[in-house]
Design an enzyme around this catalytic site. Sequence first.
Site, PDB file in Angstrom:
ATOM      1  N   ARG A 176       0.479  -1.548  -0.259  1.00  0.00           N
ATOM      2  CA  ARG A 176       0.443  -0.194   0.136  1.00  0.00           C
ATOM      3  C   ARG A 176       0.709   1.043   0.095  1.00  0.00           C
ATOM      4  O   ARG A 176       0.516   2.450   0.522  1.00  0.00           O
ATOM      5  CB  ARG A 176      -0.677   0.286   1.244  1.00  0.00           C
ATOM      6  CG  ARG A 176      -1.657  -0.734   1.211  1.00  0.00           C
ATOM      7  CD  ARG A 176      -2.752  -0.993   0.549  1.00  0.00           C
ATOM      8  NE  ARG A 176      -3.821  -2.101   0.107  1.00  0.00           N
ATOM      9  CZ  ARG A 176      -3.440  -3.824   0.063  1.00  0.00           C
ATOM     10  NH1 ARG A 176      -2.206  -3.534  -1.002  1.00  0.00           N
ATOM     11  NH2 ARG A 176      -4.100  -4.525  -0.092  1.00  0.00           N
ATOM     12  N   SER A 224     -10.078  -0.585   4.696  1.00  0.00           N
ATOM     13  CA  SER A 224      -9.614  -0.450   6.146  1.00  0.00           C
ATOM     14  C   SER A 224      -9.027   0.802   6.542  1.00  0.00           C
ATOM     15  O   SER A 224      -8.483   1.129   5.338  1.00  0.00           O
ATOM     16  CB  SER A 224      -8.239  -1.258   5.542  1.00  0.00           C
ATOM     17  OG  SER A 224      -8.522  -3.323   5.486  1.00  0.00           O
ATOM     18  N   GLU A 294      -3.392   3.270   5.804  1.00  0.00           N
ATOM     19  CA  GLU A 294      -4.149   2.881   4.774  1.00  0.00           C
ATOM     20  C   GLU A 294      -4.876   4.401   4.373  1.00  0.00           C
ATOM     21  O   GLU A 294      -4.434   4.755   2.892  1.00  0.00           O
ATOM     22  CB  GLU A 294      -4.905   2.186   4.834  1.00  0.00           C
ATOM     23  CG  GLU A 294      -4.630   1.661   3.371  1.00  0.00           C
ATOM     24  CD  GLU A 294      -5.244   0.416   3.383  1.00  0.00           C
ATOM     25  OE1 GLU A 294      -4.518  -0.566   3.808  1.00  0.00           O
ATOM     26  OE2 GLU A 294      -5.828  -0.031   1.821  1.00  0.00           O
TER      27      GLU A 294
END
Length: 302
Positions: A176, A224, A294
């Site tokens: 990510r 998330s 994130e």
Amino acid sequence: MSGATSYAGVAMEFGGRVLREESMARHTSWHVGGPADLFFTPRDAADLAVFIRQLPQDIPLLWIGLGSNLLVRDGGIRGAVVALHGALGHLERVSATRIHAEAGVPCARIARQCVQWGLGPAEFLAGIPGTLGGALAMNAGAWGEETWKHVIEVDVLDRLGLRHTRKPAEYQIGYRRVCGPANEWFVAARLEFERKPAADDQALRELLERRRQTQPIGEWSCGSVFTNPPGDHTARLIESAGLKGFRIGEASVSEKHANFIINHGAARARDIEALMMHVQRKVNQIHGIVLQPEVRIVGVAA
Ligand SMILES: Cc1cc2nc3c(=O)[nH]c(=O)nc-3n(C[C@H](O)[C@H](O)[C@H](O)COP(=O)(O)OP(=O)(O)OC[C@H]3O[C@@H](n4cnc5c(N)ncnc54)[C@H](O)[C@@H]3O)c2cc1C
């Protein structure tokens, strides 16, 4: 117009097409966020290059796709937002195993089309509710796959509106995380997928169904909130800190998946950000782990 930046220099030809004070809550999956000074959706890549070129250099730029990984603060965005969703939507197959896609193409469309072309491994993109541009910026992934594993090259625009083609070796790519030359944004990519049938419809339906059972799909979230620390699952850490259902204002930690934060309708970005900080503090106290966001947090506080 807000702050000290002057937007008088935005060319007349774009005047009517540039929205002013556009609420970012309309463009994020959390449905929060204050106004952007300028908001522009290009007609195509050439139009976008001209827009960037004429935009005074001191105006900051934020490029967005579907806003599915963005927390925009309540004071909004100073500068210009370039929105690619609904624009830059060209997708074609260029060889037996390669596709060319523009950055505004939704990942789900790439997955569907590739499966029809016999490029089954692209099906992981079906689980990512963003655009290709966002997936490139985030190295989005699902079901053990990641976007950049399939990138052959990308086309970017720089702050002068000039187009360059770059190879993956020019980026640092991680979980990510993608880091490349500053002040460049993705406009297209060539991707490669093995010629292999997708999991059959039944298997794909089961994967998506498992998602629906374990994640609050359909509620206002950004997926998330934090990345997983090495060797562990953030959802487990948050749940075992007793935070499932913990609420600040109209935002709460999901009962279904503890790494999701839900906007129940009238949450402000500040509620979500305060909840994120509370979760980070508690998890650190209990597990000694500092969770890393994130989601990308942008804009100014109200
Ligand atoms: C229900 C739900 C489930 C999710 N599941 C997953 C999942 O399984 N796996 C996963 O990885 N993610 C998941 N996400 C998060 C999100 O969908 C991904 O991060 C996605 O890649 C973001 O794409 P976007 O187009 O919405 O980007 P945005 O949210 O609009 O932007 C995200 C970041 O990318 C930058 N960006 C966007 N477009 C460009 C561009 N063209 N050039 C340069 N930078 C750009 C933005 O500035 C921002 O920093 C989920 C989200 C939700 C709401």
